[in-house]
Design a protein around this motif. Structure first.
Motif, PDB file in Angstrom:
ATOM      1  N   VAL A 147     -55.663 -16.119 -18.171  1.00 29.45           N
ATOM      2  CA  VAL A 147     -55.633 -17.578 -18.275  1.00 29.45           C
ATOM      3  C   VAL A 147     -55.169 -17.911 -19.685  1.00 29.45           C
ATOM      4  O   VAL A 147     -55.801 -17.506 -20.658  1.00 29.45           O
ATOM      5  CB  VAL A 147     -57.019 -18.218 -18.045  1.00 29.45           C
ATOM      6  N   GLU A 148     -54.057 -18.640 -19.799  1.00 30.70           N
ATOM      7  CA  GLU A 148     -53.606 -19.089 -21.117  1.00 30.70           C
ATOM      8  C   GLU A 148     -54.408 -20.339 -21.476  1.00 30.70           C
ATOM      9  O   GLU A 148     -54.326 -21.365 -20.793  1.00 30.70           O
ATOM     10  CB  GLU A 148     -52.109 -19.373 -21.085  1.00 30.70           C
ATOM     11  N   LEU A 149     -55.194 -20.238 -22.533  1.00 32.28           N
ATOM     12  CA  LEU A 149     -56.089 -21.310 -22.969  1.00 32.28           C
ATOM     13  C   LEU A 149     -55.483 -21.958 -24.208  1.00 32.28           C
ATOM     14  O   LEU A 149     -55.325 -21.301 -25.239  1.00 32.28           O
ATOM     15  CB  LEU A 149     -57.473 -20.736 -23.270  1.00 32.28           C
ATOM     16  N   VAL A 150     -55.138 -23.254 -24.084  1.00 29.13           N
ATOM     17  CA  VAL A 150     -54.437 -23.937 -25.174  1.00 29.13           C
ATOM     18  C   VAL A 150     -55.108 -25.277 -25.466  1.00 29.13           C
ATOM     19  O   VAL A 150     -55.347 -26.067 -24.553  1.00 29.13           O
ATOM     20  CB  VAL A 150     -52.947 -24.205 -24.826  1.00 29.13           C
ATOM     21  N   GLY A 151     -55.383 -25.499 -26.739  1.00 33.60           N
ATOM     22  CA  GLY A 151     -55.881 -26.791 -27.177  1.00 33.60           C
ATOM     23  C   GLY A 151     -54.869 -27.460 -28.093  1.00 33.60           C
ATOM     24  O   GLY A 151     -53.826 -26.889 -28.417  1.00 33.60           O
ATOM     25  N   SER A 152     -55.187 -28.688 -28.523  1.00 33.92           N
ATOM     26  CA  SER A 152     -54.332 -29.402 -29.470  1.00 33.92           C
ATOM     27  C   SER A 152     -55.119 -29.631 -30.753  1.00 33.92           C
ATOM     28  O   SER A 152     -56.265 -29.195 -30.882  1.00 33.92           O
ATOM     29  CB  SER A 152     -53.904 -30.748 -28.891  1.00 33.92           C
ATOM     30  N   GLY A 153     -54.514 -30.347 -31.682  1.00 33.35           N
ATOM     31  CA  GLY A 153     -55.223 -30.681 -32.913  1.00 33.35           C
ATOM     32  C   GLY A 153     -56.426 -31.577 -32.664  1.00 33.35           C
ATOM     33  O   GLY A 153     -57.310 -31.694 -33.525  1.00 33.35           O
ATOM     34  N   LYS A 154     -56.489 -32.186 -31.497  1.00 30.64           N
ATOM     35  CA  LYS A 154     -57.622 -33.061 -31.159  1.00 30.64           C
ATOM     36  C   LYS A 154     -58.728 -32.323 -30.418  1.00 30.64           C
ATOM     37  O   LYS A 154     -59.738 -32.922 -30.052  1.00 30.64           O
ATOM     38  CB  LYS A 154     -57.128 -34.233 -30.304  1.00 30.64           C
ATOM     39  N   SER A 169     -67.095 -15.438 -17.888  1.00 26.34           N
ATOM     40  CA  SER A 169     -68.237 -15.271 -16.985  1.00 26.34           C
ATOM     41  C   SER A 169     -67.807 -15.139 -15.533  1.00 26.34           C
ATOM     42  O   SER A 169     -68.549 -14.605 -14.707  1.00 26.34           O
ATOM     43  CB  SER A 169     -69.216 -16.443 -17.130  1.00 26.34           C
ATOM     44  N   VAL A 170     -66.608 -15.635 -15.192  1.00 22.81           N
ATOM     45  CA  VAL A 170     -66.112 -15.497 -13.816  1.00 22.81           C
ATOM     46  C   VAL A 170     -65.049 -14.397 -13.718  1.00 22.81           C
ATOM     47  O   VAL A 170     -64.278 -14.338 -12.763  1.00 22.81           O
ATOM     48  CB  VAL A 170     -65.575 -16.843 -13.256  1.00 22.81           C
ATOM     49  N   GLY A 171     -65.012 -13.529 -14.731  1.00 24.05           N
ATOM     50  CA  GLY A 171     -64.172 -12.345 -14.672  1.00 24.05           C
ATOM     51  C   GLY A 171     -62.744 -12.537 -15.122  1.00 24.05           C
ATOM     52  O   GLY A 171     -61.899 -11.676 -14.871  1.00 24.05           O
ATOM     53  N   MET A 172     -62.460 -13.634 -15.822  1.00 29.18           N
ATOM     54  CA  MET A 172     -61.091 -13.881 -16.248  1.00 29.18           C
ATOM     55  C   MET A 172     -60.893 -13.483 -17.713  1.00 29.18           C
ATOM     56  O   MET A 172     -61.852 -13.250 -18.449  1.00 29.18           O
ATOM     57  CB  MET A 172     -60.724 -15.344 -16.013  1.00 29.18           C
ATOM     58  N   PHE A 173     -59.630 -13.395 -18.115  1.00 35.41           N
ATOM     59  CA  PHE A 173     -59.282 -13.017 -19.478  1.00 35.41           C
ATOM     60  C   PHE A 173     -58.584 -14.189 -20.145  1.00 35.41           C
ATOM     61  O   PHE A 173     -57.391 -14.416 -19.938  1.00 35.41           O
ATOM     62  CB  PHE A 173     -58.362 -11.791 -19.484  1.00 35.41           C
ATOM     63  N   PRO A 174     -59.326 -14.981 -20.948  1.00 29.08           N
ATOM     64  CA  PRO A 174     -58.699 -16.120 -21.620  1.00 29.08           C
ATOM     65  C   PRO A 174     -57.877 -15.658 -22.816  1.00 29.08           C
ATOM     66  O   PRO A 174     -58.394 -15.010 -23.725  1.00 29.08           O
ATOM     67  CB  PRO A 174     -59.893 -16.975 -22.056  1.00 29.08           C
ATOM     68  N   LEU A 175     -56.594 -15.974 -22.795  1.00 33.74           N
ATOM     69  CA  LEU A 175     -55.702 -15.678 -23.913  1.00 33.74           C
ATOM     70  C   LEU A 175     -55.515 -16.971 -24.699  1.00 33.74           C
ATOM     71  O   LEU A 175     -54.881 -17.914 -24.231  1.00 33.74           O
ATOM     72  CB  LEU A 175     -54.352 -15.166 -23.400  1.00 33.74           C
ATOM     73  N   HIS A 184     -46.027 -22.332 -22.780  1.00 33.71           N
ATOM     74  CA  HIS A 184     -47.018 -21.404 -23.338  1.00 33.71           C
ATOM     75  C   HIS A 184     -46.394 -20.051 -23.686  1.00 33.71           C
ATOM     76  O   HIS A 184     -45.360 -20.039 -24.371  1.00 33.71           O
ATOM     77  CB  HIS A 184     -48.208 -21.289 -22.382  1.00 33.71           C
ATOM     78  N   ILE A 185     -46.945 -18.948 -23.244  1.00 31.37           N
ATOM     79  CA  ILE A 185     -46.401 -17.634 -23.611  1.00 31.37           C
ATOM     80  C   ILE A 185     -45.759 -16.942 -22.408  1.00 31.37           C
ATOM     81  O   ILE A 185     -44.571 -16.651 -22.395  1.00 31.37           O
ATOM     82  CB  ILE A 185     -47.507 -16.726 -24.200  1.00 31.37           C
ATOM     83  N   ALA A 186     -46.550 -16.662 -21.390  1.00 39.37           N
ATOM     84  CA  ALA A 186     -46.081 -15.804 -20.289  1.00 39.37           C
ATOM     85  C   ALA A 186     -44.914 -16.408 -19.530  1.00 39.37           C
ATOM     86  O   ALA A 186     -43.966 -15.706 -19.175  1.00 39.37           O
ATOM     87  CB  ALA A 186     -47.235 -15.497 -19.341  1.00 39.37           C
ATOM     88  N   ASP A 187     -44.965 -17.709 -19.262  1.00 34.20           N
ATOM     89  CA  ASP A 187     -43.891 -18.319 -18.484  1.00 34.20           C
ATOM     90  C   ASP A 187     -42.566 -18.332 -19.241  1.00 34.20           C
ATOM     91  O   ASP A 187     -41.492 -18.398 -18.632  1.00 34.20           O
ATOM     92  CB  ASP A 187     -44.263 -19.742 -18.064  1.00 34.20           C
ATOM     93  N   ARG A 188     -42.632 -18.274 -20.561  1.00 31.88           N
ATOM     94  CA  ARG A 188     -41.387 -18.196 -21.325  1.00 31.88           C
ATOM     95  C   ARG A 188     -40.700 -16.850 -21.082  1.00 31.88           C
ATOM     96  O   ARG A 188     -39.468 -16.764 -21.005  1.00 31.88           O
ATOM     97  CB  ARG A 188     -41.665 -18.431 -22.809  1.00 31.88           C
ATOM     98  N   PHE A 189     -41.509 -15.777 -20.970  1.00 32.00           N
ATOM     99  CA  PHE A 189     -40.932 -14.481 -20.616  1.00 32.00           C
ATOM    100  C   PHE A 189     -40.359 -14.518 -19.198  1.00 32.00           C
ATOM    101  O   PHE A 189     -39.254 -14.044 -18.940  1.00 32.00           O
ATOM    102  CB  PHE A 189     -41.998 -13.380 -20.689  1.00 32.00           C
TER     103      PHE A 189
END
Length: 481
Positions: A147-154, A169-175, A184-189
């Protein structure tokens, strides 16, 4: 009380989120006005129920409660996590957030599955902009952990920490993505590879199947367990990444890619791609392809879990958080509770005979852990070795079935330990396994007495289990009839 997640949009991605949360014990509320939403989500849940638990060697938490709601306000009220997975239209998403924030808990995480929008774009007209973050997953969400986790300056970093904890906690890997960037990152590849693939098809260099073969027979396998940079580091030999760049760096100026060029998607090119794709796998329905995909992913991910590598390390770490605590050891105890994964099935379409031993071995390992055979204990030089097994096959077990084992201590004297495992599928006894073990010094590789405290505990368990009598089949051997 179960934690509550609200899923806004129950399509391929939203339905995957619903399945992930539901199978990890959360109550899930779904809002999706599409008339076929419940039917589609039901089909996805059936696939997820057969797939996600098969990654684990322990039982998942009890499934949560699924409910469908006619309004957004009903779905999100009191929810701890709100996942938006509606179509990629910014105006639609912003309108939805306005409705959500009018009624949701101010401390809830509002995550967007968006593939391309940045958090700042999503937060544009929000009442509480910092509450909205990007949580971009990958299909199938119920299996793939990224899971690509992205926030902003806010965005308050505390909210990002909370989101990360929930996802783990639900077995995911937050990047955690360091900066806002479209896609984000992966979709650019993926976009870069997709553009190049379109040119290869358009120019008649390769078909869709040949391009897929180039990926799945070669570098795709390397990427799945090492990623890009680590793969190239290995390719550089003993001198590593620096040597690789020195060797292949000059090729970056060669015409190896048309990365910034995009072929026009004319009807001719679309027809060519669609026709080639139909010829490649049109003989299979989408449901059949999804089942094939899930089975392949489970096999690969379980293999990586055994090695604690790549995605397997994420699985192993999460599994450790849901492994059951020791029960009352003074009565025959449940030592195994799991689903039968796809790689345990033989050509007769039932559990391979060797996997009965695997299941019994897992039950034995769990019992030994509970009596003190921890990783630290093994590192100190002591363990138990199996010297004899006797298994009776009493019934069939099929793929996806849930099995459990109950273990009874028959005898414990000095270096010896005799265990009896009853393997059940539902209420049916499908196998029994009797084991003789010896305590061993890992330094001498010879039998040695266990430490007094372990020996005393096992002896007390054996004495307590005597009250339950000898189980049917104990002491049996193969004989002519």
């Amino acid at each position: 009380m179960a934690r509550v997640a609200a899923i806004l949009g129950g399509g391929v991605i939203g339905g995957g989120w619903a399945a992930r949360f539901l199978l990890m014990g959360w109550d899930v509320r779904v809002f999706d006005p599409a008339p076929t939403a419940q039917e589609s989500l039901s089909a996805m849940l059936e696939r997820a129920r057969a797939a996600l638990p098969a990654l684990y060697d322990v039982a998942l938490p009890g499934e949560g409660r699924l409910s469908f709601h006619p309004t957004i306000s009903e779905a999100v009220a009191g929810a701890e996590w709100i996942q938006e997975s509606v179509p990629e239209r910014l105006e639609l998403k912003r309108k939805l957030y306005s409705q959500v924030q009018a009624v949701c808990d101010a401390n809830a995480v509002i995550g967007s599955s968006t593939s391309g929008f940045t958090p700042s774009e999503l937060q544009g007209c929000a009442t509480r902009p910092g509450q909205i973050v990007v949580t971009h997953p990958f299909n199938p969400v119920y299996l793939l952990p990224l899971v690509e986790l992205v926030g902003s300056g806010k965005t308050d970093p505390v909210l990002l920490d909370k989101a990360e904890d929930v996802l783990r906690s639900v077995g995911m890997f937050p990047l955690r993505v360091r900066a806002e960037i479209p896609a984000h990152i992966a979709d650019r590849f993926l976009e870069a590879v997709w553009r190049e693939a379109l040119w290869l098809v358009k120019d008649g260099v390769a078909t869709t199947e040949e391009i897929d073969d180039a990926i799945r027979m070669g570098f795709g396998l390397r990427w799945g367990q090492m990623g890009l940079f680590e793969t190239y580091r290995v390719a550089g030999g003993p001198a590593g990444m620096r040597h690789f760049i020195e060797q292949f760096g000059p090729t970056l100026t060669w015409p190896w890619t048309r990365l910034m060029d995009v072929p026009e998607l004319t009807e001719e090119l679309i027809d060519r791609i669609a026709d080639q794709s139909d010829a490649q796998s049109g003989h299979l329905s989408i449901a059949e392809l999804e089942t094939l995909r899930d089975g392949n992913l489970i096999g690969m991910m379980r293999s990586l879990k055994a090695r604690r590598a790549a995605v397997g390390a994420v699985l192993a770490a999460h599994e450790a958080t849901i492994t059951p605590e020791a029960p009352d050891l003074m009565v025959p105890m449940q030592t195994l509770d799991r689903l039968v994964p796809t790689d345990w099935v033989d050509y007769n379409n039932h559990m391979n005979e060797a996997r009965y031993l695997t299941a019994i071995s897992e039950a034995c390992d769990r019992f030994l852990l509970w009596v003190g055979v921890t990783p630290d204990y093994i590192a100190s030089g002591g363990s138990w070795f199996t010297v004899e097994n006797h298994i009776r096959h009493l019934g069939e077990v099929r793929i996806g079935a849930r099995i459990r084992a109950v273990t009874q201590v028959l005898d414990a004297a000095g270096k010896r330990l005799r265990l009896f495992h009853s393997l059940y599928c539902g209420d049916d006894l499908v196998a029994t396994g009797e084991q003789m073990l010896l305590h061993v010094s890992l330094e001498t590789r010879r039998a040695a007495p266990p430490p007094p405290e372990m020996a005393d505990l096992i002896a007390r368990i054996a004495a307590a289990h005597e009250a339950f009598g000898q189980p049917e089949g104990a002491g049996a051997a193969i004989g002519a009839r």
